[in-house]
Design an enzyme around this catalytic site. Structure first.
Site, PDB file in Angstrom:
ATOM      1  N   ARG A  15     -14.556   9.568  -1.298  1.00 30.44           N
ATOM      2  CA  ARG A  15     -15.578   8.546  -1.493  1.00 30.44           C
ATOM      3  C   ARG A  15     -16.852   8.891  -0.716  1.00 30.44           C
ATOM      4  O   ARG A  15     -16.849   9.741   0.164  1.00 30.44           O
ATOM      5  CB  ARG A  15     -15.043   7.177  -1.032  1.00 30.44           C
ATOM      6  CG  ARG A  15     -14.007   6.583  -1.943  1.00 30.44           C
ATOM      7  CD  ARG A  15     -13.376   5.329  -1.359  1.00 30.44           C
ATOM      8  NE  ARG A  15     -12.502   5.621  -0.226  1.00 30.44           N
ATOM      9  CZ  ARG A  15     -11.831   4.698   0.458  1.00 30.44           C
ATOM     10  NH1 ARG A  15     -11.967   3.420   0.138  1.00 30.44           N
ATOM     11  NH2 ARG A  15     -11.046   5.045   1.459  1.00 30.44           N
ATOM     12  N   HIS A  96     -10.909  -0.347  11.277  1.00 27.41           N
ATOM     13  CA  HIS A  96      -9.483  -0.619  11.517  1.00 27.41           C
ATOM     14  C   HIS A  96      -9.096  -0.206  12.935  1.00 27.41           C
ATOM     15  O   HIS A  96      -8.225   0.648  13.152  1.00 27.41           O
ATOM     16  CB  HIS A  96      -8.620   0.120  10.490  1.00 27.41           C
ATOM     17  CG  HIS A  96      -8.869  -0.304   9.070  1.00 27.41           C
ATOM     18  ND1 HIS A  96      -8.527  -1.552   8.581  1.00 27.41           N
ATOM     19  CD2 HIS A  96      -9.456   0.353   8.028  1.00 27.41           C
ATOM     20  CE1 HIS A  96      -8.879  -1.645   7.304  1.00 27.41           C
ATOM     21  NE2 HIS A  96      -9.442  -0.513   6.950  1.00 27.41           N
ATOM     22  N   ASP A 198       4.813 -15.415   0.684  1.00 22.14           N
ATOM     23  CA  ASP A 198       3.597 -15.712   1.451  1.00 22.14           C
ATOM     24  C   ASP A 198       3.826 -16.981   2.263  1.00 22.14           C
ATOM     25  O   ASP A 198       4.495 -17.919   1.800  1.00 22.14           O
ATOM     26  CB  ASP A 198       2.399 -15.896   0.515  1.00 22.14           C
ATOM     27  CG  ASP A 198       1.066 -15.887   1.251  1.00 22.14           C
ATOM     28  OD1 ASP A 198       0.419 -14.827   1.310  1.00 22.14           O
ATOM     29  OD2 ASP A 198       0.679 -16.954   1.777  1.00 22.14           O
ATOM     30  N   VAL A 239       0.439  -7.505   3.856  1.00 20.60           N
ATOM     31  CA  VAL A 239       0.146  -8.510   4.881  1.00 20.60           C
ATOM     32  C   VAL A 239      -1.168  -8.170   5.570  1.00 20.60           C
ATOM     33  O   VAL A 239      -1.452  -7.000   5.846  1.00 20.60           O
ATOM     34  CB  VAL A 239       1.276  -8.562   5.925  1.00 20.60           C
ATOM     35  CG1 VAL A 239       0.986  -9.608   6.985  1.00 20.60           C
ATOM     36  CG2 VAL A 239       2.604  -8.850   5.238  1.00 20.60           C
ATOM     37  N   LEU A 240      -1.976  -9.180   5.870  1.00 22.27           N
ATOM     38  CA  LEU A 240      -3.257  -8.945   6.538  1.00 22.27           C
ATOM     39  C   LEU A 240      -3.511  -9.987   7.609  1.00 22.27           C
ATOM     40  O   LEU A 240      -3.421 -11.180   7.355  1.00 22.27           O
ATOM     41  CB  LEU A 240      -4.411  -8.974   5.520  1.00 22.27           C
ATOM     42  CG  LEU A 240      -5.823  -8.838   6.110  1.00 22.27           C
ATOM     43  CD1 LEU A 240      -6.021  -7.460   6.723  1.00 22.27           C
ATOM     44  CD2 LEU A 240      -6.880  -9.127   5.065  1.00 22.27           C
ATOM     45  N   VAL A 267       0.867  -1.144   2.262  1.00 22.16           N
ATOM     46  CA  VAL A 267      -0.587  -1.148   2.150  1.00 22.16           C
ATOM     47  C   VAL A 267      -1.236  -1.632   3.448  1.00 22.16           C
ATOM     48  O   VAL A 267      -2.414  -1.378   3.701  1.00 22.16           O
ATOM     49  CB  VAL A 267      -1.039  -2.019   0.953  1.00 22.16           C
ATOM     50  CG1 VAL A 267      -2.540  -1.899   0.722  1.00 22.16           C
ATOM     51  CG2 VAL A 267      -0.295  -1.616  -0.328  1.00 22.16           C
ATOM     52  N   ALA A 268      -0.457  -2.293   4.290  1.00 24.07           N
ATOM     53  CA  ALA A 268      -0.963  -2.788   5.574  1.00 24.07           C
ATOM     54  C   ALA A 268      -1.052  -1.699   6.637  1.00 24.07           C
ATOM     55  O   ALA A 268      -1.372  -1.989   7.785  1.00 24.07           O
ATOM     56  CB  ALA A 268      -0.074  -3.924   6.075  1.00 24.07           C
ATOM     57  N   ASP A 270      -3.181   0.527   7.361  1.00 27.35           N
ATOM     58  CA  ASP A 270      -4.464   0.647   8.064  1.00 27.35           C
ATOM     59  C   ASP A 270      -4.498  -0.212   9.318  1.00 27.35           C
ATOM     60  O   ASP A 270      -5.240   0.094  10.260  1.00 27.35           O
ATOM     61  CB  ASP A 270      -5.622   0.209   7.143  1.00 27.35           C
ATOM     62  CG  ASP A 270      -6.153   1.364   6.311  1.00 27.35           C
ATOM     63  OD1 ASP A 270      -6.150   2.498   6.809  1.00 27.35           O
ATOM     64  OD2 ASP A 270      -6.572   1.132   5.166  1.00 27.35           O
ATOM     65  N   VAL A 298      -0.012   5.692   2.838  1.00 26.92           N
ATOM     66  CA  VAL A 298      -1.310   6.377   2.877  1.00 26.92           C
ATOM     67  C   VAL A 298      -2.377   5.410   3.379  1.00 26.92           C
ATOM     68  O   VAL A 298      -2.504   4.290   2.877  1.00 26.92           O
ATOM     69  CB  VAL A 298      -1.683   6.919   1.486  1.00 26.92           C
ATOM     70  CG1 VAL A 298      -3.072   7.530   1.487  1.00 26.92           C
ATOM     71  CG2 VAL A 298      -0.656   7.960   1.040  1.00 26.92           C
ATOM     72  N   ASN A 300      -5.660   5.651   3.268  1.00 29.22           N
ATOM     73  CA  ASN A 300      -6.885   5.505   2.461  1.00 29.22           C
ATOM     74  C   ASN A 300      -6.537   5.604   0.977  1.00 29.22           C
ATOM     75  O   ASN A 300      -7.047   6.451   0.254  1.00 29.22           O
ATOM     76  CB  ASN A 300      -7.951   6.539   2.854  1.00 29.22           C
ATOM     77  CG  ASN A 300      -7.498   7.973   2.644  1.00 29.22           C
ATOM     78  OD1 ASN A 300      -6.314   8.284   2.768  1.00 29.22           O
ATOM     79  ND2 ASN A 300      -8.423   8.857   2.328  1.00 29.22           N
TER      80      ASN A 300
END
Length: 372
Positions: A15, A96, A198, A239-240, A267-268, A270, A298, A300
């Site tokens: 990117r 992050h 959730d 989760v964020l 995906v969490a 980072d 991963v 990114n």
């Protein structure tokens, strides 16, 4: 203002902080843009595309950092870039910091002014600069999960959507935010059976309406998480905690109870990951196996589809870049509380409470440092 765009150097990160259309807009408003040579090659743009948009293309990363007042990146600076940042220079990128004390110290030592995309807010309480990348990552999580469930990838050997007469794959998504919603949409589109866990009953009601009651919605307890994780073919951690470390909701014991060849996409990652067995991976080596469960972590994920991701990110970041460049960073931060929520580091001090708590170091309030 002089705005610099260095070429990304994180492993397989294609990117670019600005696309040519964004450069043209900034130049039109009277700003100067410096781009490192080959900055946009991963998203299909050559140096002449940036030059035609009004950028000055320079040959070295060092020149970009030396001359620019505002550095616009996608991913966090790597260790060999810390020394290029200088006091008072503005850095605008995904940072992050919560699980990354080395980077945090590097930014503190540089005495730069670092604004993190992922903690900029909006009037609805959302994270508008993180949201487009979360949309991409959520959709990619479903794709990646389906891929690694294939036997040729040492997966279970099931088709996530099944076929008539054969039970579809079972997907459990932990977290019903932007990532989880987009992952659910793609999994449902493939024909998977989907459960979303959730902690917000309000959000679960919204998801039930949004996804037309095609998903099972569950409130998390230790028992419900364990039950659904253990019986799933694909688990997606979404989760964020804005700015903070992700809670470890999936334990090693839960992973161990999953079927051999099942897949976990965190995906969490980072923000440190929401599974005890998660550790960061790259697009070069995206997976590893723990207790016969394939882990994809991963850091990114959207970098694998860089053209889509770069345009989506620029749509969200450009108004803020124009604001900072036109007003100056101090006035822009004073005027906009949502941009101010993105301020993580200011001239040697951590200025975001959640980040500081995750790193266990002192912090100062952003509005305090901006008084001077």
């Amino acid at each position: 203002m002089i705005i610099g765009v260095p070429k990304e150097i994180k492993a397989l990160e294609f990117r670019a902080g600005l696309v040519p259309a964004s450069v043209r807009e900034l130049v039109h408003h009277g700003h100067q843009v410096l781009t490192e040579s080959q900055t946009g090659v991963g998203i299909g743009f050559q140096d002449h595309d940036y030059a035609q948009a009004g950028a000055k293309v320079v040959q070295t990363k060092e020149e970009v950092y030396e001359r620019a007042e505002l550095i616009v990146k996608v991913k966090e600076p790597q260790e060999n870039e810390f020394h290029l940042l200088h006091e008072g220079q503005i850095l605008f990128a995904f940072l992050h910091l919560a699980p990354d004390p080395i980077q945090a110290q590097g930014l503190i030592d540089s005495r730069c002014i670092a604004i993190a995309y992922e903690t900029v807010t909006d009037h609805l309480g959302g994270l508008p600069l993180l949201a487009p990348m979360s949309e991409v990552a959520g959709r990619m999580a479903a794709q990646a999960g389906a891929h690694y469930l294939e036997k040729t990838q040492n997966g279970l050997g099931i088709l996530l959507g099944g076929v008539p007469g054969v039970h579809p794959g079972r997907t459990t998504i932990i977290g019903g935010g932007v990532v989880g919603t987009n992952a659910a949409r793609i999994c449902l589109g493939m024909g998977s059976e989907v459960v979303i866990i959730d902690k917000s009953p309000k959000r679960l009601r919204e998801l039930d309406i949004l996804l037309e009651s095609r998903v099972k919605t569950i409130v998390p307890t230790l028992e419900t998480i364990e039950s659904y994780v253990c019986q799933s073919d694909l688990v997606i951690g979404a989760v964020l905690v804005p700015g903070g470390s992700a809670p470890k909701l999936i334990t090693q014991a839960m992973v161990k109870c999953m079927q051999p060849g099942s897949v976990l996409i965190d995906v969490a990652i980072d923000q440190g990951g929401c599974c005890q067995t998660s550790r960061p991976t790259t697009h070069e080596n995206p997976i590893y196996v723990v207790d016969d469960v394939i882990h994809y972590c991963v850091t990114n994920m959207p970098g694998a589809v860089p053209r889509t991701s770069a345009f989506a990110l620029n749509n969200a970041t450009l108004p803020h870049i124009l604001n900072i460049a036109s007003k100056g960073v101090h006035q822009a931060l004073r005027d906009d509380e949502h941009l101010r929520n993105g301020l993580n580091v200011y001239r040697g001090a951590i200025t975001h409470q959640t980040v500081a708590q995750a790193l266990d170091i002192p912090y100062v309030f952003a509005h305090e440092v901006l008084k001077t």
